[in-house]
Design a protein around this motif. Sequence first.
Motif, PDB file in Angstrom:
ATOM      1  N   SER A  32     -16.146 -35.168  54.761  1.00  0.00           N
ATOM      2  CA  SER A  32     -15.059 -35.480  55.698  1.00  0.00           C
ATOM      3  C   SER A  32     -15.406 -35.054  57.114  1.00  0.00           C
ATOM      4  CB  SER A  32     -13.759 -34.798  55.258  1.00  0.00           C
ATOM      5  OG  SER A  32     -13.406 -35.188  53.942  1.00  0.00           O
ATOM      6  N   SER A  33     -15.508 -36.025  58.027  1.00  0.00           N
ATOM      7  CA  SER A  33     -15.795 -35.725  59.424  1.00  0.00           C
ATOM      8  C   SER A  33     -14.590 -35.066  60.077  1.00  0.00           C
ATOM      9  CB  SER A  33     -16.155 -37.020  60.164  1.00  0.00           C
ATOM     10  OG  SER A  33     -16.401 -36.776  61.521  1.00  0.00           O
ATOM     11  N   GLY A  34     -14.872 -34.144  60.993  1.00  0.00           N
ATOM     12  CA  GLY A  34     -13.803 -33.518  61.765  1.00  0.00           C
ATOM     13  C   GLY A  34     -13.173 -32.313  61.117  1.00  0.00           C
ATOM     14  N   LEU A  54     -30.672 -19.816  53.044  1.00  0.00           N
ATOM     15  CA  LEU A  54     -30.101 -21.128  52.746  1.00  0.00           C
ATOM     16  C   LEU A  54     -31.092 -22.195  53.199  1.00  0.00           C
ATOM     17  CD1 LEU A  54     -28.846 -22.648  55.571  1.00  0.00           C
ATOM     18  CD2 LEU A  54     -27.363 -20.636  55.412  1.00  0.00           C
ATOM     19  N   TYR A  55     -30.976 -23.351  52.587  1.00  0.00           N
ATOM     20  CA  TYR A  55     -31.743 -24.526  53.000  1.00  0.00           C
ATOM     21  C   TYR A  55     -30.766 -25.522  53.625  1.00  0.00           C
ATOM     22  CZ  TYR A  55     -35.586 -22.763  50.119  1.00  0.00           C
ATOM     23  OH  TYR A  55     -36.585 -21.988  49.584  1.00  0.00           O
ATOM     24  N   MET A  56     -31.187 -26.170  54.695  1.00  0.00           N
ATOM     25  CA  MET A  56     -30.323 -27.169  55.314  1.00  0.00           C
ATOM     26  C   MET A  56     -31.129 -28.416  55.691  1.00  0.00           C
ATOM     27  SD  MET A  56     -29.433 -25.300  58.976  1.00  0.00           S
ATOM     28  CE  MET A  56     -28.191 -26.534  59.386  1.00  0.00           C
ATOM     29  N   TYR A  57     -30.453 -29.543  55.597  1.00  0.00           N
ATOM     30  CA  TYR A  57     -31.029 -30.852  55.938  1.00  0.00           C
ATOM     31  C   TYR A  57     -30.094 -31.475  56.969  1.00  0.00           C
ATOM     32  CZ  TYR A  57     -32.976 -35.574  55.208  1.00  0.00           C
ATOM     33  OH  TYR A  57     -33.565 -36.820  55.366  1.00  0.00           O
ATOM     34  N   LEU A  58     -30.509 -31.410  58.236  1.00  0.00           N
ATOM     35  CA  LEU A  58     -29.671 -31.893  59.330  1.00  0.00           C
ATOM     36  C   LEU A  58     -29.818 -33.415  59.430  1.00  0.00           C
ATOM     37  CD1 LEU A  58     -27.787 -31.042  61.653  1.00  0.00           C
ATOM     38  CD2 LEU A  58     -29.829 -30.863  63.102  1.00  0.00           C
ATOM     39  N   VAL A  59     -28.697 -34.128  59.273  1.00  0.00           N
ATOM     40  CA  VAL A  59     -28.714 -35.590  59.326  1.00  0.00           C
ATOM     41  C   VAL A  59     -28.811 -36.070  60.770  1.00  0.00           C
ATOM     42  CG1 VAL A  59     -27.431 -37.689  58.750  1.00  0.00           C
ATOM     43  CG2 VAL A  59     -27.449 -35.745  57.164  1.00  0.00           C
ATOM     44  N   SER A  60     -28.021 -35.462  61.654  1.00  0.00           N
ATOM     45  CA  SER A  60     -28.090 -35.778  63.083  1.00  0.00           C
ATOM     46  C   SER A  60     -27.462 -34.622  63.844  1.00  0.00           C
ATOM     47  CB  SER A  60     -27.350 -37.088  63.391  1.00  0.00           C
ATOM     48  OG  SER A  60     -25.993 -37.015  62.992  1.00  0.00           O
ATOM     49  N   ALA A  61     -27.762 -34.532  65.131  1.00  0.00           N
ATOM     50  CA  ALA A  61     -27.263 -33.423  65.941  1.00  0.00           C
ATOM     51  C   ALA A  61     -25.741 -33.463  66.022  1.00  0.00           C
ATOM     52  CB  ALA A  61     -27.863 -33.488  67.341  1.00  0.00           C
ATOM     53  N   THR A  62     -25.141 -32.281  65.980  1.00  0.00           N
ATOM     54  CA  THR A  62     -23.690 -32.192  66.090  1.00  0.00           C
ATOM     55  C   THR A  62     -23.258 -32.406  67.535  1.00  0.00           C
ATOM     56  OG1 THR A  62     -23.784 -29.809  66.424  1.00  0.00           O
ATOM     57  CG2 THR A  62     -23.601 -30.587  64.159  1.00  0.00           C
ATOM     58  N   SER A  63     -22.005 -32.791  67.724  1.00  0.00           N
ATOM     59  CA  SER A  63     -21.484 -32.984  69.085  1.00  0.00           C
ATOM     60  C   SER A  63     -21.219 -31.659  69.778  1.00  0.00           C
ATOM     61  CB  SER A  63     -20.181 -33.798  69.029  1.00  0.00           C
ATOM     62  OG  SER A  63     -20.417 -35.070  68.482  1.00  0.00           O
ATOM     63  N   SER A 112     -20.643 -27.057  68.888  1.00  0.00           N
ATOM     64  CA  SER A 112     -21.171 -25.937  68.117  1.00  0.00           C
ATOM     65  C   SER A 112     -20.455 -25.876  66.769  1.00  0.00           C
ATOM     66  CB  SER A 112     -20.980 -24.632  68.889  1.00  0.00           C
ATOM     67  OG  SER A 112     -19.617 -24.472  69.263  1.00  0.00           O
ATOM     68  N   GLN A 113     -21.240 -25.656  65.704  1.00  0.00           N
ATOM     69  CA  GLN A 113     -20.697 -25.661  64.345  1.00  0.00           C
ATOM     70  C   GLN A 113     -21.160 -24.405  63.610  1.00  0.00           C
ATOM     71  OE1 GLN A 113     -18.650 -28.154  63.479  1.00  0.00           O
ATOM     72  NE2 GLN A 113     -19.002 -29.241  65.408  1.00  0.00           N
ATOM     73  N   ARG A 114     -20.254 -23.831  62.826  1.00  0.00           N
ATOM     74  CA  ARG A 114     -20.606 -22.656  62.040  1.00  0.00           C
ATOM     75  C   ARG A 114     -21.507 -23.043  60.868  1.00  0.00           C
ATOM     76  NH1 ARG A 114     -14.363 -21.178  61.714  1.00  0.00           N
ATOM     77  NH2 ARG A 114     -14.385 -23.401  62.162  1.00  0.00           N
ATOM     78  N   ALA A 145     -17.943 -35.490  64.592  1.00  0.00           N
ATOM     79  CA  ALA A 145     -18.316 -36.904  64.685  1.00  0.00           C
ATOM     80  C   ALA A 145     -19.795 -37.079  64.997  1.00  0.00           C
ATOM     81  CB  ALA A 145     -17.473 -37.599  65.755  1.00  0.00           C
ATOM     82  N   GLY A 146     -20.415 -36.029  65.576  1.00  0.00           N
ATOM     83  CA  GLY A 146     -21.806 -36.170  65.979  1.00  0.00           C
ATOM     84  C   GLY A 146     -22.812 -35.986  64.866  1.00  0.00           C
ATOM     85  N   GLY A 147     -22.521 -35.134  63.905  1.00  0.00           N
ATOM     86  CA  GLY A 147     -23.512 -34.898  62.870  1.00  0.00           C
ATOM     87  C   GLY A 147     -23.050 -33.935  61.804  1.00  0.00           C
TER      88      GLY A 147
END
Length: 625
Positions: free
Chosen positions: A73-75, A96-105, A107-109, A213-215
Amino acid sequence: MTLPFITVESMFDNTALSGVVRTNTFDGGTNGVTISTANSGGSSGNAFNSIAGSPQFTNTQAYGSGLAAFNPSSGVDTHMDWSSVAQAGDVFCVRLYMYLVSATSGSQRVFVALGPSSGVVSALWLFNDRILRLYLGFSTTLAAQLTTPVPIGQWVRVELRYTINGSGNGTGEVWLYTDPASSTHTDYAISSTLAWPNGPKPTNVEFHLQRDAGGYWFMDGAALAAAKIGPAGTWTDLTPYAKRGITTKRGSGRVQSPIIHYEAATATVHLNNSDRRFDPTNTSGPYVTGGVSRVTPMRPIRIRCTWAGVTYHLFRGFVDQWDVDWVANVYSEVTVVATDGFKVLANKKRAPTLITVNGQQVPQTYGAGEDSGARVTRILDSAGWSAADRQIATGNSPMQATTLEGDALSELQNVTDSEVGELYIDGQGRLVFRNRRAIFTDARSTAVQATFGNPSTSIAPFETKLNTDDATLYNEVIAQREGGVAQTTGDSASQLEYLTRTFSGSNLQLQTDGEALTWAQWVVYVSKDPETRFDELRIHCHANPSVLFPAVLAREIGDRIQIVRRPPGGGTITRDAFIRGIAHEVSTEQWITIFQLQSARQFAAFFTLDDATNGVLGNGVPMTF
């Protein structure tokens, strides 16, 4: 004919980790299903204590094989939390392992660490420049930041280490590994010595999947420990090379004693080696790092199967040998032989900690009076066995003090004998300790979990026979605790009828001679009469797949099953039994499962405190201890 899809995997890039207190791979979930506290544990690892929002299991991306977690769920923000994480010392580590799909708009925790009062100690944020920044408190003061952006479209490993003393002062560190299996970091930052709030160090954590919405990103392989954790290792699928039969065997062999001793589980797999990929002398193979072959003993290996959308764990252990064989110069095959974690525990030799008493060096003692389950935990900790790979019940008997010396497996088995409990490693590689009363309090042991046979027909896709020997008959028991006096008890009526057969239990870790006598009385009660029993069941699962595979694959050591036979001449023979050993023999055309059994006849109702039925005095059931 359809058989379960079986997979064989090994880990060439890293051996199993030790010292991890919480871990979760998400592999035990179901694609597209919302992650909850109820479904987040099991074969995934340690269940989360609470979850905010609606994260989902997904197979769109996963580090290694299996599943990962993501926020659909975006947002909105969603996070999965562990609470009351107990670790000794000043160090608290996270991976942790992370796979970033695209840059966020914005700052995200990514991660939040909280103290005992649930106040925020620290938070890790991902900014729209894809830089990870570590903060004092939630976002009070920037403590440390990386300079390398998290790459898009690939898995990376992120590690944190907080070293905070009892006054709340210390440092925070963050590592980024763009090669997630590497031991060499891409970027690193450490804070100055700071006063961290709500400490002294974290005890509760939140793994976030915040999304705008950015990523967004996928997450996998969450873990906590008291030392820097390192890579989890990735499972390599060997199934395409498995050309012949696969066998697994775990648990006990034929039951010949009232005290069940479980053996190390074993597995054998035959692999096609025509391209020399499993040849340890081939330094050009696919499992070579830095010119050194990773085809070596002690590589983790697991065997699983999938039936009707459900994954079952048959075996997890460590490779003993890669046995290379050739047929002239046209074909090569490797036989892989593996043993479970009992081998690791048997090979762990512990020296006692010496202290000075009255001028003499003597071993330090620990845990006098603790229950047998707590003692099992103490031994596993001393051996460095992962907290994520154990399921330990509270024991029913208090133990003498221990010096925590010698090989860990022998001490674990001695404690289990003293408890009259169960100690084995399950198909997921987890060490399981069941207390003495589990056999008549746990639902899977008190209620029949599967029935094999039909009273209306003599046709059944299994083989078994009645056994009437004296292997389980003992009508006199001698029990002696360590440092105590031997206690002898018996059943005179049984001795008069069947002569005397003596069972001995020595070096018991019980605290008093009275407890040793009670131990002996209990063993006499369950073994004083000869049994007509089924002690092995060979099931031809391929003969009726839709019925037999769900019944067989879901079974575990300690489960109660029922066998029904209709012999020639009429009548029906029905017996309940506990599963004490599980073996699978698999080929391309057949699947045979063998259960080693213990009669359930003597394990009916016992007097049990606080039980609504069996806790009533004068109800005719015998006492348990």
